[in-house]
Design an enzyme around this catalytic site. Structure first.
Site, PDB file in Angstrom:
ATOM      1  N   CYS A   1      53.949 -48.011  24.334  1.00  0.00           N
ATOM      2  CA  CYS A   1      53.356 -49.107  23.535  1.00  0.00           C
ATOM      3  C   CYS A   1      53.578 -50.387  24.354  1.00  0.00           C
ATOM      4  CB  CYS A   1      53.768 -49.010  21.987  1.00  0.00           C
ATOM      5  SG  CYS A   1      52.766 -50.290  21.031  1.00  0.00           S
TER       6      CYS A   1
ATOM      7  N   CYS B   1      58.225 -54.129  19.025  1.00  0.00           N
ATOM      8  CA  CYS B   1      58.820 -54.232  17.813  1.00  0.00           C
ATOM      9  C   CYS B   1      60.252 -53.501  18.013  1.00  0.00           C
ATOM     10  CB  CYS B   1      57.984 -53.184  16.766  1.00  0.00           C
ATOM     11  SG  CYS B   1      56.297 -53.472  17.041  1.00  0.00           S
TER      12      CYS B   1
ATOM     13  N   CYS C   1      61.391 -49.649  17.305  1.00  0.00           N
ATOM     14  CA  CYS C   1      60.609 -48.649  17.762  1.00  0.00           C
ATOM     15  C   CYS C   1      60.866 -47.922  18.730  1.00  0.00           C
ATOM     16  CB  CYS C   1      59.022 -49.095  17.825  1.00  0.00           C
ATOM     17  SG  CYS C   1      57.836 -47.648  17.732  1.00  0.00           S
TER      18      CYS C   1
ATOM     19  N   CYS D   1      48.022 -37.951   7.887  1.00  0.00           N
ATOM     20  CA  CYS D   1      48.339 -39.643   8.611  1.00  0.00           C
ATOM     21  C   CYS D   1      48.512 -39.329  10.162  1.00  0.00           C
ATOM     22  CB  CYS D   1      49.394 -39.989   7.806  1.00  0.00           C
ATOM     23  SG  CYS D   1      49.414 -40.136   6.175  1.00  0.00           S
TER      24      CYS D   1
ATOM     25  N   CYS E   1      44.452 -40.782   6.822  1.00  0.00           N
ATOM     26  CA  CYS E   1      44.916 -42.179   6.805  1.00  0.00           C
ATOM     27  C   CYS E   1      45.331 -42.452   8.320  1.00  0.00           C
ATOM     28  CB  CYS E   1      46.393 -42.439   6.013  1.00  0.00           C
ATOM     29  SG  CYS E   1      47.034 -43.820   6.363  1.00  0.00           S
TER      30      CYS E   1
ATOM     31  N   CYS F   1      47.319 -49.118   3.064  1.00  0.00           N
ATOM     32  CA  CYS F   1      48.572 -48.393   2.970  1.00  0.00           C
ATOM     33  C   CYS F   1      49.467 -49.485   3.663  1.00  0.00           C
ATOM     34  CB  CYS F   1      48.759 -47.028   3.611  1.00  0.00           C
ATOM     35  SG  CYS F   1      50.330 -46.262   3.726  1.00  0.00           S
TER      36      CYS F   1
ATOM     37  N   ARG G   1      55.961 -44.621  -1.389  1.00  0.00           N
ATOM     38  CA  ARG G   1      56.085 -43.557  -0.389  1.00  0.00           C
ATOM     39  C   ARG G   1      57.649 -43.583  -0.075  1.00  0.00           C
ATOM     40  NH1 ARG G   1      51.765 -43.514   2.355  1.00  0.00           N
ATOM     41  NH2 ARG G   1      50.820 -42.298   0.662  1.00  0.00           N
TER      42      ARG G   1
HETATM   43  N1  SAM Z   1      51.320 -48.855  16.399  1.00  0.00           N
HETATM   44  C1  SAM Z   1      51.067 -49.188  15.003  1.00  0.00           C
HETATM   45  C2  SAM Z   1      51.512 -50.162  14.254  1.00  0.00           C
HETATM   46  O1  SAM Z   1      52.588 -50.762  14.671  1.00  0.00           O
HETATM   47  O2  SAM Z   1      51.204 -50.491  13.022  1.00  0.00           O
HETATM   48  C3  SAM Z   1      51.051 -47.645  14.283  1.00  0.00           C
HETATM   49  C4  SAM Z   1      52.430 -47.016  14.485  1.00  0.00           C
HETATM   50  S1  SAM Z   1      53.940 -47.624  13.872  1.00  0.00           S
HETATM   51  C5  SAM Z   1      55.178 -46.669  14.660  1.00  0.00           C
HETATM   52  C6  SAM Z   1      53.908 -47.140  12.317  1.00  0.00           C
HETATM   53  C7  SAM Z   1      55.153 -47.672  11.167  1.00  0.00           C
HETATM   54  O3  SAM Z   1      56.129 -46.909  11.622  1.00  0.00           O
HETATM   55  C8  SAM Z   1      55.842 -49.255  11.554  1.00  0.00           C
HETATM   56  O4  SAM Z   1      55.001 -50.326  10.961  1.00  0.00           O
HETATM   57  C9  SAM Z   1      57.040 -48.905  11.013  1.00  0.00           C
HETATM   58  O5  SAM Z   1      57.172 -49.325   9.565  1.00  0.00           O
HETATM   59  C10 SAM Z   1      57.286 -47.699  11.084  1.00  0.00           C
HETATM   60  N2  SAM Z   1      58.517 -47.406  11.846  1.00  0.00           N
HETATM   61  C11 SAM Z   1      58.326 -47.147  13.264  1.00  0.00           C
HETATM   62  N3  SAM Z   1      59.641 -46.998  13.605  1.00  0.00           N
HETATM   63  C12 SAM Z   1      60.343 -46.740  12.674  1.00  0.00           C
HETATM   64  C13 SAM Z   1      61.937 -46.632  12.573  1.00  0.00           C
HETATM   65  N4  SAM Z   1      62.750 -46.302  13.681  1.00  0.00           N
HETATM   66  N5  SAM Z   1      62.335 -46.448  11.365  1.00  0.00           N
HETATM   67  C14 SAM Z   1      61.760 -46.539  10.438  1.00  0.00           C
HETATM   68  N6  SAM Z   1      60.453 -47.047  10.328  1.00  0.00           N
HETATM   69  C15 SAM Z   1      59.797 -47.144  11.585  1.00  0.00           C
HETATM   70 FE1  SF4 Z   2      53.712 -50.025  19.056  1.00  0.00          FE
HETATM   71 FE2  SF4 Z   2      55.800 -49.118  17.682  1.00  0.00          FE
HETATM   72 FE3  SF4 Z   2      55.217 -51.752  17.390  1.00  0.00          FE
HETATM   73 FE4  SF4 Z   2      53.501 -49.786  16.385  1.00  0.00          FE
HETATM   74  S1  SF4 Z   2      55.529 -50.193  15.770  1.00  0.00           S
HETATM   75  S2  SF4 Z   2      53.009 -51.643  17.625  1.00  0.00           S
HETATM   76  S3  SF4 Z   2      53.885 -48.348  18.093  1.00  0.00           S
HETATM   77  S4  SF4 Z   2      55.914 -51.062  19.384  1.00  0.00           S
END
Ligand code: SAM
Ligand code: SF4
Ligand code: DTB
Length: 314
Positions: free
Chosen positions: A48, A52, A55, A92, A124, A184, A256
């Site tokens: 990606c 973040c 992530c 989802c 979702c 959501c 959730r």
């Molecule tokens: N790329 C999209 C976005 O950022 O909206 C969708 C995927 S992203 C992985 C979805 C959500 O997963 C994030 O907004 C975050 O809240 C949660 N998430 C991701 N990595 C995480 C982690 N290491 N621990 C807890 N929640 C996590």
């Molecule tokens: Fe990309 Fe992860 Fe950020 Fe979603 S949460 S935008 S998958 S880096």
């Protein structure tokens, strides 16, 4: 909309009173609703462009995740069928995108949504930022809800992400709402924020009109290779208080209990349900990180003496 001050007054109640009020709200609104089980599938993993800090899928961090291309519709349909047979009422899909950019791939996701809806499950998806047109097309495909977390407070957000802004997140949520799709949206706790940041997140969510249909509360799963890998775990009672506060502020929503159950005792998870959480992700994997096994969750429900699932409310 709830102000920070109003939220603090709820959150800081003596714990027995807070739990009692949350249970009252749950009982008054959803006496027999049970705990919803949602299955989660990563349809496009890793690589990606966003940064973040939590992530596993960001190309900015050296994690163990191996990028994979977008899955086929047939494969997704098969996973959804399996999940339905295991008791899931919601399916989802997550894609590690900044947003959908490729038309052929977006159409494939629309087909996945149709396939899930054809199984009579809630659908979702979480695909990153959306335009009005993309949101409209997801609505026409029958999407039940769009997941797009605000994740934390406006003031803490820039410490976690630099490639998009809090206002970008809100813009997508508004596009989703204009298209008539349920939202959501929730967040992650344990990213170095204060309790006030968590309450500010709830305040931002409470300003949405209509309020979110579901509010995922994730506990950070510290991923090796990410900037947040050494974050200490969240205090259990702070988690319970936040869930109870979310239940009171969003009486109609599914609250959730999302990422992080793998590190929680069953006793803590049960406290979260008593505080008003009424949905979980089940299945051994979240998007990339582990989740309790199906048999552990079966034991959890047995200990609760609760039906494993509720009616589908589509
Ligand atoms: N790329 C999209 C976005 O950022 O909206 C969708 C995927 S992203 C992985 C979805 C959500 O997963 C994030 O907004 C975050 O809240 C949660 N998430 C991701 N990595 C995480 C982690 N290491 N621990 C807890 N929640 C996590
Ligand atoms: Fe990309 Fe992860 Fe950020 Fe979603 S949460 S935008 S998958 S880096
Ligand atoms: C949400 O709030 N939590 C889910 C879902 N929405 C997409 C994702 C949790 C991801 C946990 C980390 C991982 O699996 O990589």
């Amino acid at each position: 909309m709830k102000t920070l001050e109003e939220l603090r007054q709820i959150y800081d109640l003596p714990l027995p009173e807070l739990m009692f009020r949350a249970a009252e709200v749950q009982r008054a609104n959803h006496r027999d609703r049970g705990i919803q089980r949602c299955a989660l599938l990563s349809i496009k993993t890793g690589g990606c462009p966003e940064d973040c800090g939590y992530c596993a899928q960001s190309a900015h961090h050296a994690t163990a995740v191996k990028p994979t291309p977008l899955m086929d519709v047939a494969e997704v349909r098969a996973k959804a069928e399996q999940a339905k047979n295991a008791g899931a009422t919601r399916f989802c899909l997550g894609a590690a995108w900044r947003g959908p950019r490729n038309e052929e791939q977006f159409e494939r996701v629309l087909d996945m949504v149709r396939a899930i809806r054809a199984l009579d499950m809630e659908a979702c998806v979480t695909l990153g930022m959306l335009s009005d047109e993309q949101a409209q097309r997801l609505h026409e495909a029958g999407l039940t809800a769009y997941n797009h977390n605000l994740d934390t407070s406006r003031r803490h957000y820039p410490k976690i992400v630099s490639t998009h802004t809090y206002d970008d997140r809100l813009r997508t949520l508004r596009a989703v709402q204009r298209a008539g799709i349920a939202v959501c949206s929730g967040g992650i706790i344990g990213m170095g924020e204060e309790v006030d940041d968590r309450l500010m997140l709830l305040s931002e969510l409470s300003a949405l009109d209509p309020p979110p249909e579901s509010v995922p509360i994730n506990c950070l799963m510290p991923i090796p290779g990410t900037p947040l890998e050494h974050s200490p775990p969240v205090d259990s009672i702070e988690l319970v208080r936040l869930i109870a506060t979310a239940r009171i502020v969003f009486p109609q929503a599914r609250v959730r209990l999302s990422a992080g159950r793998e590190r929680m005792s069953q006793e803590l998870q049960i406290l979260c349900f008593l505080a008003g959480a009424d949905s979980i992700f089940f299945g051994e994997k979240l998007l990339t990180a582990p989740n309790p096994s199906v048999s552990e969750d079966a034991a959890l429900f047995q200990r609760l003496g609760l039906p494993i699932c509720d009616e589908t409310h589509t």
